[in-house]
Design a protein around this motif. Structure first.
Motif, short mmCIF file in Angstrom:
data_model
loop_
_atom_site.label_atom_id
_atom_site.label_comp_id
_atom_site.label_asym_id
_atom_site.label_seq_id
_atom_site.Cartn_x
_atom_site.Cartn_y
_atom_site.Cartn_z
N GLY A 1046 38.23 25.10 36.11
CA GLY A 1046 38.17 25.45 34.98
C GLY A 1046 39.73 27.13 35.76
N TYR A 1047 39.48 28.58 35.12
CA TYR A 1047 40.37 28.83 35.75
C TYR A 1047 39.01 30.84 35.37
N LYS A 1048 39.56 31.56 36.64
CA LYS A 1048 38.85 32.57 36.62
C LYS A 1048 39.92 34.00 36.69
N VAL A 1049 39.54 34.68 35.81
CA VAL A 1049 40.55 36.11 35.68
C VAL A 1049 39.75 37.17 36.30
N TYR A 1050 40.70 37.60 37.21
CA TYR A 1050 39.45 38.62 37.82
C TYR A 1050 40.54 40.48 37.81
N TYR A 1051 39.70 41.02 37.03
CA TYR A 1051 39.63 42.38 36.27
C TYR A 1051 39.04 43.47 36.68
N TRP A 1052 39.84 44.91 36.74
CA TRP A 1052 38.68 45.91 36.86
C TRP A 1052 39.72 47.95 36.46
N ARG A 1053 38.90 47.77 36.37
CA ARG A 1053 39.49 49.57 35.30
C ARG A 1053 40.13 50.11 37.06
N GLU A 1054 41.19 51.08 36.76
CA GLU A 1054 41.85 51.57 37.14
C GLU A 1054 41.44 53.13 37.50
N HIS A 1063 37.33 58.43 37.86
CA HIS A 1063 38.00 57.21 37.80
C HIS A 1063 37.19 56.04 38.31
N HIS A 1064 37.17 54.97 37.91
CA HIS A 1064 36.95 53.27 38.18
C HIS A 1064 37.48 52.32 38.64
N ALA A 1065 36.64 51.55 39.41
CA ALA A 1065 37.78 50.50 40.39
C ALA A 1065 36.19 49.30 40.47
N GLU A 1066 35.63 49.46 39.90
CA GLU A 1066 34.55 47.95 40.01
C GLU A 1066 35.49 46.58 39.37
N LYS A 1067 35.28 45.75 40.31
CA LYS A 1067 36.10 44.38 39.54
C LYS A 1067 34.67 42.82 38.91
N GLN A 1068 35.72 42.64 37.91
CA GLN A 1068 34.83 41.36 37.34
C GLN A 1068 35.33 40.24 37.02
N ILE A 1069 34.96 39.30 37.21
CA ILE A 1069 35.08 38.26 36.75
C ILE A 1069 34.81 37.42 35.48
N LEU A 1070 35.48 36.75 34.17
CA LEU A 1070 35.50 36.02 33.85
C LEU A 1070 36.30 35.02 34.48
N PHE A 1092 44.99 43.35 36.88
CA PHE A 1092 44.09 41.86 36.66
C PHE A 1092 44.68 40.94 37.39
N ASN A 1093 44.63 39.14 37.45
CA ASN A 1093 44.88 38.24 37.99
C ASN A 1093 44.14 36.92 37.75
N GLN A 1110 49.01 44.57 34.91
CA GLN A 1110 48.50 45.93 34.44
C GLN A 1110 48.72 46.02 33.24
N PHE A 1111 47.76 46.39 32.49
CA PHE A 1111 47.62 46.64 30.64
C PHE A 1111 46.01 48.22 30.00
N GLU A 1112 47.31 49.15 29.38
CA GLU A 1112 46.74 49.82 28.78
C GLU A 1112 45.46 49.50 27.05
N THR A 1113 44.45 50.60 27.61
CA THR A 1113 43.67 50.46 26.24
C THR A 1113 43.47 51.67 25.19
N PRO A 1114 44.29 51.30 24.08
CA PRO A 1114 44.78 52.66 22.65
C PRO A 1114 42.78 53.40 23.17
#
Length: 1372
Positions: A1046-1054, A1063-1070, A1092-1093, A1110-1114
Motif C-alpha cells: 500500500g501507500y502511506k501519507v505522512y502529514y503534520w501541522r506547521e 504552533h504545532h509540529a507533530e507528525k501523523q501517518i495515514l 505532507f509526503n 503544503q496546503f492551507e485549511t480555510p
C-alpha cells in the motif's frame, strides 16, 4: 368292586398319559372315583373353593385345569392351566398369586403333576419338588376382591402352551376427568339410580306371593369333579315352600338318598360321589309356592359334557381320536395342501390349534392358516414346510382336557426330487402332483362354489371365512354387497381370511363378498347371511303389580324374535285357560288387564315366549294390599355429593294405593325450584347441579288415602378434589434421584388418602421410594424404575388422579461382536451388535482405529462416524497400515465405553496416492527462495522410505526443472536467486514402492527488497476546513521490488494561520492498503498550514518519500465559549460573564445571547436574543421578572458561521415585601395546626409501616389496604416505608445542557433542587414537632427555583408559603 374298577382305570390312564392323549384331568377323575364321599365340612370347603376359583377366573382370565392337593396346615388349591397357575392360602390367607408358566426349552414338556408343585408362601414362589422340565414360573398378581380397587381391573387372557394369543385388559385411565360423576360420588348417584327404574319391592313384613331370586342357568353342564348343585332361591310372605319336577314329572327326594334340598331354600344338591352323574341328567324345574301364589323357574337342562362321554368310552377301550396310521404326505413345491384335524365332538366345541413336538405353535401367515373347523390350509407349499411333527391339538374348555392327533409328516419336493424318491415312497405315500407347478390364478379352497349361505342368531358372533389357493399367494378382502360393514363391531382376523361381526343384529343380514386376488387375476365368493332371533324382551320382562282393592292395572309381556314367537300365559303355574275365572282379569294377547281387583285375588302370573330358537319365561305377581304409606329410607340420612355433580335424595316408599311424594327444603313452606330440582316417579329428588346453597335438611312427605308419612334427610355439598400440580414427565440418568409432585386441593371435611401406583400396580417395596404428603421421591434410580407413575387422591366421595412417565437413561453400552468381512486391499466391511441404549436412542457410532505399525499401542484415531440406525460400515483403508478397530456408541447422555478391539487387519505397501499439499515459495532474504509444503502423514506414506522430490524453475521461461531430494523435512532453501522473481514449484512424494502421481504446479517468488522509487505527481485538494484529498501516481511494480502492501501519507501541522493559536509540529501517518492513487486526510484543524509526503511500502518496508508539499485549511465555525457565569443577581436584573472559545477556527465576528423564562413545569417562555460584539466578555440584563428562573444560551461566530452554544440557568431575587406577607401567613394558628396534624398522621403511618416490616412479607389484608389508601398518602413507598417525591419525574428532568449557578460559579451536570434557593434561609428543614416534612411535601417546587443561598443543600426542605406564592407568580 370299586377298588377293582379304580385299579383298572389307573392302569389304562398310565398308558394314555405316556402317549400324550389324556391330560391331568383324568387323574382328578380317578381321585374322585376313589373317594368314599364328602363330609359336610368338606362340602363347605368345596363351596368356598368354588367362590375363590371364580374370583381368580375373573382376575386372571385364565382357562385352567383344576388340581386339588391336600396339605397339612391348611388346604391349598393349585390352578394349573395352559400358562397360568393360581394359588390361594387355605386358612388365614387372603392374598392370591397367579403363576404364569413360560417354556424356555424346545424339548417336549411333560404335564404338570400336583405332587411336584409346591407353593412357597414366604417368597411367593412355586417350587417343583421332583425333577422335570417345568421351568420359568413367574408371579402374576391377582388381587382378591377386598384388596382390588374397584376402578382397576386386570385380566389375563389365554396364553402359553395351549392357549391363544395373550389378551390383557386394564381399566385404568391415565388422567381421570372430573367432568362426570366419579364412581365414589355415587353414594348419591349410582346407589340411587336403581330406584329410578327398578321394580317396586314389597316389604318382607307384608303378605306377598313368591318371587324367584336366583336360579341356575338353563344349560347346566355337569362337572364330574363336583357335586351337582341346581340353584333355586325365592322370597315371599309367608316364606315359600319348594318342589321340583324332572322331565315333566314330580321329583321325589325321598326316593333319591344322594339328593337333598338345602334348608330354607329350593336348591338341590346331588352327591355324585356315590352314583354316576349321568343318572341325574334331564331337565328340571323348580316351583316356589305360598298361599298367595306359585312361581316357577326356567327349565334347567342338566347334562354331561360330550368330551366326558368320549373319555369314558376311551376308558372302556374306544379311542378318543382316530388312531389310524397317517401316511406321510409328499407334495410338489408350489401346490396347495390341506391337513385335516377333525377333532372329537364336544360341548362346547373344542378349541383347535396346531403345534410341533416341542409344544411350539406352528407359524401361520397369509400363506398358511387354520380354518374355523381346525384344518390347516396351505395356499402353496414351500420347501421349508417339510417337517414330521404337524400335530393337531383339541382343548375342551369346560373340562380343561387336551387331546392330540397323531403327527402328520409332510415332505415338499421339487419335480426332480419327486422322481428320485418316488420309488422309495411308492408303497407308503400319497403323491399329490406330478406336473411342474407354474404361477396360477386364485381359487377358493373354502368355501366352495360361487355362493354359500350362513344363518346366525341375533346377539351372537358371526364368523365367515374365505381361504384361497394360488401362486403367488392371494390376498383376501371383504365387503358387504348390500351396504357398509359395521366397523364398530366388525374385525378381520387370521390374515384377512375371517370376517368376524359381534353382537349381530337384523341389520347385518345380507350378502357379503370375499375377494381373493394375486397379480394374475381375482375371484369372488358371496355369502348370504340370514339373521334369526330367539325371543328377546322389547321393554323388559313383566313387572310385579301392587294394587289396592278396587284399583286396576296391567301386566305386559312384550317380546320379539325371528320367527315371531308365540306367547302363553299361566297363573300360579297353571295355563291361564285352566285357571280359576276372575271377572277383573282380561287377557289380550301379550297383555293381562286388571280392573277393580278384589282382596284375595293375589297370584303369580307366568309369561312364556318361545320360538324354534329358544324361549323366555318370566314371573310377575299381582299383590292386592291395603296399606298406609311408609318411607323405607332411614330417617335423618346424610347424603354427601361433590359440587357441580348430580345429587339424588332417596325417598323410597311403600303403600297401597301408591303414595304420592312431595319434597320440601328446611320446612314445609320451602318450595323447590323446578329449574334445578326434579322429582322422579319413584320419589327420588334429583338436584341436577348441586351447589353449596343446596346443602341443608330436606323433607319428603308420602301420602295416600289411608294416611301420611314424612321423613327427613340431609344434604351436604362438598368441594371437589383437584390435583393442582400434576406430576410431569421426567427423564433422569441412572443413579440420580427424581421427584414427582402431586399437590392436591380437597374439601377440608373429607379425609384424603394419597396413593401412588407404578404401572397401575403397587410401588416396589424399596426404601429408595419415599412418599411425602405431596410428592414421590425416588433415589438412586435404576432402569427397573422406569414406567408410568400415577398419584391418586381419594376421598370418601371422589378422587382425582394424574400420571407421568419416568424414563431412565444412561450412556449406551459398548457395541459387541465386531467382525471384519469383505476383505480387500483398500477396504473392509466392519459389522457389530449395538449395546443397550438405555432409553436414549443411539445417535451415532464412532469408529476408531489403532495403527501399531506407525504408533505405539493405545494411540487411537477417529476414522469415521455412521448414523445410530446402522450396524455396519464400509471402511476405506490406506496401504501399509496395521489396523485394529473399535466402535463407540453416542447418545444424548454421552459416549459409551469402547468396544473390544477387532482382529488386526494388515494392508500391503504401495506407492503414495497423493503429493504434499500447501506448496509455497517465498524468500526470507532478497536473494533466496524458500520452498515449503505440508508433509504426508504415516497413513499417506503408503510404504517405507518416504522422501520428497522438490522441483523449481523461473516462471515465464522454458528452462529445465531443477530437482532436489529431501527426506525428513518439509522445506528446501534455494540460494543466490534474483530479487522478487516469480518461480514455478513442484513437490512429489516418493517411497520404496514408487512415486506419487505427477504433482500440481504452484507459484512463488524469491525474496523482497525495499522499494527504490517514490510516488510522483503528488497534489492536495482542500475539501473543507477539516478534510483534504491527496492524489499521486502509483509506483511501477518493478520499482517496488516485492509485494505491494500500500501507500502511506505522512502529514503534520506547521502552524495556525491565526495569530492567537500556538504552533504545532507533530507528525501523523495515514496508511492506504492496496494499490491506491488517492486518499483523504480527515480531522484537520481549520485556518492551519500543513506539510505532507507520500511513500510506497512492501513486505520489506517503506520506500523513499515524495517531495514535501503544503496546503492551507480555510476558516471554520468556533467552539463554544469556554465558560459562562451569572453574577450580581437582583430583583429585576443580573449579569453574565464568559470567556472566548478555546478554538476560534477563524476571526471572531461576535456573540449571540438567547434566553427564556422557565416556569415550574419546565415550560419555556418567550425567547429574547441579543447580538454582542466580538470583544465583549460580559453583559447585564435588566427589566427581568423577580423570583423567576431563566435559561441562557451563548455562542460565538466567525465569518463561516455560529458555533455551538453554552447554556446556563439563574433565578432573580425574591421581593422582600411579598416575602414578609407570606411569613405572616406562615405564623397563623390555622397553618400551624394543619402542619401539626400532617406531622401526626405521618408519625402514625411510620409506626404502622414499622410493625408491618417486623411481621415480614405482604398479606392479603395489606394489599387491600394499599388498594384503598387515601390518595393523600400515595407517595409512600412499600419497599422501605419512606415517602417518595410527590411529583411527575418526567416533567422535572433538568433541561439538556443546563447549569445551575451557585455563589457565582458554574457547576456542570449538577441539579440543585433545594427549596433554600428559593427562600430566605436554609434552616427550615423540620417542623415544630421535629418531624421531617420535606419529603412528604415533595420536590416539585424545589426544582423551579435556584439562587445563591442554595449552595450545599441537596435534600428537600419544609414547604414555605412564600415559595408557594412565588410559584404562582412565575409568569405574572
Amino acid at each position: 368292586m370299586r377298588d377293582t374298577v379304580t385299579s383298572h382305570l389307573r392302569s389304562v390312564l398310565s398308558v394314555l398319559t405316556h402317549t400324550g392323549t389324556v391330560s391331568l384331568m383324568c387323574q382328578r377323575i380317578l381321585e374322585d372315583q376313589s373317594r368314599d364321599g364328602w363330609t359336610v365340612g368338606e362340602q363347605r370347603e368345596r363351596e368356598r373353593e368354588e367362590r375363590e376359583r371364580n374370583q381368580c377366573k375373573e382376575g386372571c382370565r385364565g382357562e385352567q385345569d383344576s388340581i386339588r392337593r391336600r396339605g397339612g396346615g391348611g388346604e391349598s388349591i393349585i390352578w394349573s392351566g395352559h400358562s397360568h397357575a393360581w394359588t390361594s392360602e387355605g386358612k388365614g390367607g387372603n392374598r392370591k398369586t397367579c403363576w404364569e408358566k413360560t417354556y424356555k426349552n424346545r424339548d417336549r414338556v411333560s404335564k404338570l403333576h400336583t405332587g411336584r408343585l409346591e407353593k412357597n408362601r414366604k417368597n411367593k414362589r412355586l417350587d417343583i419338588r421332583e425333577r422335570g422340565r417345568e421351568r420359568g414360573f413367574k408371579p402374576f398378581l391377582c388381587e382378591s376382591a377386598h384388596t382390588c380397587p374397584t376402578n382397576r381391573v386386570t385380566g389375563q387372557g389365554e396364553a402359553g402352551l395351549f392357549g391363544g394369543g395373550t389378551r390383557r385388559r386394564t381399566l385404568m385411565p391415565e388422567r381421570r376427568s372430573m367432568g362426570g360423576p366419579h364412581p365414589a360420588v355415587l353414594v348419591v348417584g349410582a346407589l340411587l339410580l336403581g330406584p329410578l327404574v327398578g321394580a317396586l319391592d314389597v316389604p318382607l313384613d307384608l303378605p306377598q306371593p313368591p318371587t324367584i331370586t336366583h336360579q341356575s342357568p338353563k344349560d347346566y353342564i355337569i362337572d364330574p369333579r363336583e357335586n351337582i348343585v341346581i340353584h333355586c332361591e325365592a322370597k315371599g310372605k309367608p316364606h315359600p315352600s319348594f318342589s321340583w319336577t324332572r322331565n315333566g314329572t314330580h321329583f321325589d327326594l325321598e326316593q333319591h338318598p344322594n339328593v337333598h334340598m338345602r334348608p330354607h331354600s329350593g336348591t338341590l344338591v346331588v352327591d355324585i360321589s356315590r352314583e354316576r352323574a349321568e343318572h341325574y341328567e334331564g331337565w328340571y324345574q323348580c316351583t316356589a309356592r305360598n298361599k298367595h301364589g306359585t312361581a316357577v323357574s326356567d327349565d334347567i337342562v342338566v347334562r354331561q359334557p360330550l368330551e366326558f362321554i368320549i373319555l369314558r368310552a376311551v376308558l372302556k377301550g374306544s379311542p378318543l381320536w382316530s388312531k389310524e396310521k397317517i401316511k406321510p404326505i409328499v407334495i410338489q413345491e408350489g401346490v396347495s395342501l390341506v391337513l385335516p384335524c377333525r377333532p372329537p365332538a364336544g360341548f362346547p366345541p373344542p378349541i383347535v390349534f396346531w403345534m410341533d413336538n416341542n409344544f411350539q405353535r406352528l407359524p401361520q401367515s397369509n400363506r398358511v392358516s387354520q380354518s374355523l373347523n381346525g384344518d390347516l390350509y396351505f395356499s402353496n407349499v414351500l420347501r421349508e414346510d417339510s417337517r414330521s411333527d404337524y400335530i393337531c391339538y383339541a382343548r375342551f374348555p369346560h373340562t380343561q382336557t387336551i387331546q392330540q392327533k397323531q403327527p402328520i409328516t409332510v415332505k415338499v419336493l421339487n419335480l426332480d426330487a419327486i422322481n428320485e424318491t418316488m420309488e422309495a415312497f411308492y408303497n407308503d405315500t400319497d403323491l399329490f402332483s406330478e406336473d411342474p407347478v407354474d404361477e396360477r390364478k386364485p381359487a377358493f379352497l373354502i368355501p366352495s362354489g360361487p355362493t354359500s349361505s350362513k344363518m346366525v342368531l341375533r346377539g351372537q358372533v358371526l364368523e365367515m371365512e374365505c381361504i384361497a389357493e394360488g401362486l403367488p399367494t392371494p390376498d383376501i378382502s371383504w365387503a358387504k354387497v348390500s351396504g357398509e360393514l359395521p366397523t364398530a363391531r366388525a374385525s378381520v382376523l387370521h390374515h384377512q381370511k375371517i370376517l368376524r361381526i359381534v353382537n349381530v343384529s337384523e341389520a347385518d343380514a345380507g350378502d357379503y363378498r370375499c375377494t381373493a386376488r394375486n397379480r394374475l387375476a381375482s375371484v369372488h365368493h358371496t355369502i348370504q347371511v340370514t339373521v334369526k332371533a330367539a325371543p328377546y324382551w322389547i321393554s323388559g320382562a313383566p313387572r310385579n303389580l301392587i294394587l289396592a282393592p278396587g284399583e286396576g292395572g296391567s301386566l305386559m309381556c312384550r317380546a320379539s324374535g325371528t320367527p315371531k314367537p308365540s306367547i302363553q300365559w299361566a297363573m300360579n303355574g297353571i295355563p291361564i285357560e285352566y285357571a280359576p275365572k276372575d271377572p277383573s282379569r282380561k287377557v289380550e294377547d301379550d297383555t293381562i288387564i286388571f280392573t277393580e281387583v278384589l282382596t284375595g285375588s293375589s297370584a303369580v302370573y307366568q309369561c312364556n315366549v318361545s320360538n324354534q330358537h329358544g324361549y323366555l319365561l318370566a314371573n310377575a305377581f299381582v299383590n292386592v294390599l291395603s296399606e298406609p304409606p311408609r318411607v323405607l329410607t332411614p330417617a335423618n340420612k346424610v347424603y354427601q355429593v361433590i359440587k357441580n355433580h348430580r345429587a339424588l335424595l332417596e325417598c323410597t316408599s311403600f303403600g297401597s294405593p301408591k303414595p304420592q311424594i312431595t319434597w320440601f327444603k328446611e320446612s314445609r313452606s320451602g318450595t323447590l325450584d323446578p329449574e334445578t330440582h326434579k322429582e322422579h316417579d319413584n320419589g327420588t329428588l334429583e338436584i341436577r347441579v348441586a351447589q353449596p346453597k343446596n346443602s341443608g335438611k330436606y323433607t319428603c312427605v308420602a301420602r295416600n288415602s289411608l294416611g301420611i308419612y314424612e321423613n327427613h334427610v340431609h344434604l351436604e355439598v362438598k368441594e371437589p378434589t383437584r390435583i393442582l400440580r400434576q406430576p410431569e414427565y421426567r427423564v433422569v440418568q441412572r443413579g440420580k434421584s427424581v421427584v414427582f409432585e402431586c399437590k392436591v386441593k380437597h374439601d377440608p371435611s373429607l379425609t384424603p388418602t394419597m396413593t401412588w401406583l407404578k404401572d397401575d400396580g403397587e410401588l416396589p417395596d424399596d426404601e429408595r421410594f419415599v412418599v411425602d404428603a405431596d410428592s414421590l421421591t425416588i433415589g438412586d434410580v435404576t432402569e427397573s424404575d422406569a414406567g408410568v407413575y400415577t398419584c391418586i387422591m381419594n376421598t370418601t366421595l371422589d378422587q382425582d388422579s394424574a400420571s407421568a412417565e419416568l424414563t431412565v437413561v444412561e450412556r449406551p453400552e459398548p457395541p459387541t461382536d465386531l467382525e471384519l468381512t469383505d476383505h480387500k486391499k483398500r477396504s473392509v466391511q466392519l459389522t457389530w451388535i449395538p449395546g443397550d441404549e438405555h432409553n436414549s436412542p443411539i445417535q451415532t457410532f464412532v469408529i476408531q482405529y489403532e495403527d501399531t505399525l506407525h504408533h505405539h499401542r493405545g494411540h487411537w484415531h477417529n476414522l469415521t462416524e455412521v448414523p445410530g440406525t446402522k450396524t455396519t460400515a464400509h471402511l476405506k483403508l490406506s496401504p501399509y497400515v496395521h489396523y485394529t478397530f473399535r466402535v463407540l456408541a453416542v447418545n444424548s447422555m454421552g459416549v459409551s465405553r469402547p468396544s473390544f478391539p477387532s482382529k488386526m487387519y494388515k494392508t500391503e505397501p504401495s506407492a503414495p496416492d497423493e503429493n504434499p499439499t500447501d506448496v509455497r515459495g517465498f524468500g526470507t532474504e532478497h536473494d533466496n527462495l524458500v520452498i515449503s509444503w505440508k508433509p504426508l502423514s504415516g497413513l499417506q506414506a503408503n510404504g517405507p522410505g518416504l522422501h520428497y522430490r522438490v522441483m523449481w524453475r523461473q516462471k515465464m521461461t522454458d528452462s529445465e526443472w531443477i530437482v532436489a531430494t529431501v527426506a525428513n523435512n518439509s522445506k528446501f532453501i534455494v540460494s543466490r536467486t534474483p530479487t522478487f522473481v516469480p518461480y514455478e514449484l513442484k513437490v512429489q512424494a516418493v517411497n520404496d514402492c514408487g512415486a506419487a502421481p505427477e504433482p500440481a504446479v504452484a507459484d512463488g517468488h524469491s525474496g523482497e527488497d525495499l522499494p527504490v522509487a517514490a510516488p510522483e505527481s503528488v497534489q492536495a485538494y482542500v475539501l473543507n476546513s477539516t478534510l483534504v484529498e491527496v492524489h499521486w501516481e502509483p509506483v511501477p511494480q518493478k520499482l517496488i521490488r516485492g509485494y505491494l502492501k500500500g501507500y502511506k501519507v505522512y502529514y503534520w501541522r506547521e502552524r495556525s494561520l491565526h495569530k492567537h493559536n500556538p504552533h504545532h509540529a507533530e507528525k501523523q501517518i495515514l496508511t492506504f492498503s492496496g494499490n491506491h492513487s488517492k486518499g483523504k486526510l480527515p480531522g484537520l484543524h481549520p485556518v492551519s498550514l500543513y506539510s505532507f509526503n507520500v511513500r510506497v511500502f512492501n513486505g520489506k518496508g517503506d520506500g523513499p518519500p515524495s517531495r514535501n508539499q503544503q496546503f492551507e485549511t480555510p476558516e471554520g465555525v468556533p467552539s463554544a465559549p469556554s465558560s459562562l457565569t451569572v453574577t450580581n443577581p437582583s430583583l429585576d436584573s443580573l449579569s453574565l460573564e464568559w470567556n472566548p472559545p478555546r478554538d476560534r477556527n477563524g476571526l471572531l465576528t461576535g456573540y449571540t445571547l438567547k434566553y427564556h423564562p422557565v416556569n415550574n413545569s419546565n415550560e419555556l417562555g418567550p425567547e429574547e436574543e441579543l447580538a454582542l460584539a466580538a470583544n465583549e466578555t460580559s453583559v447585564t440584563l435588566r427589566n427581568l421578572k423577580y423570583s423567576t428562573r431563566y435559561k441562557f444560551y451563548l455562542n460565538a461566530k466567525t465569518r463561516k458561521g455560529a458555533g455551538p452554544a453554552v447554556t446556563q440557568e439563574a433565578v432573580t431575587v425574591v421581593d422582600e415585601a411579598v416575602a414578609s406577607r407570606q411569613v405572616d401567613i406562615a405564623t397563623q394558628g390555622w397553618f400551624i395546626g394543619l402542619m401539626c396534624a400532617i406531622a401526626l398522621l405521618i408519625l402514625i403511618l411510620l409506626i404502622i409501616c414499622f410493625i408491618q416490616r417486623n411481621k415480614g412479607g405482604k398479606y392479603p389484608v395489606k394489599e387491600k389496604e394499599d388498594a384503598h389508601t387515601d390518595p393523600e398518602f400515595q407517595p409512600m413507598k412499600d419497599e422501605d416505608c419512606t415517602f417518595g417525591e410527590y411529583s411527575d419525574n418526567e416533567d422535572h428532568k433538568p433541561l439538556k445542557g443546563s447549569r445551575t449557578p451557585s455563589s457565582g460559579t458554574v457547576k456542570r451536570d449538577d441539579s440543585d433542587d433545594s427549596l433554600v434557593d428559593y427562600g430566605e434561609g436554609g434552616d427550615g428543614q423540620f417542623n415544630e414537632d421535629g418531624s421531617f416534612i420535606g419529603q412528604y411535601s415533595g420536590k416539585s417546587t424545589g426544582r423551579d427555583a435556584a439562587g445563591p443561598a442554595a449552595e450545599g443543600h441537596e435534600s428537600s426542605e419544609a414547604p414555605s408559603p412564600i415559595n408557594a406564592m412565588n410559584s404562582l407568580n412565575s409568569f405574572v
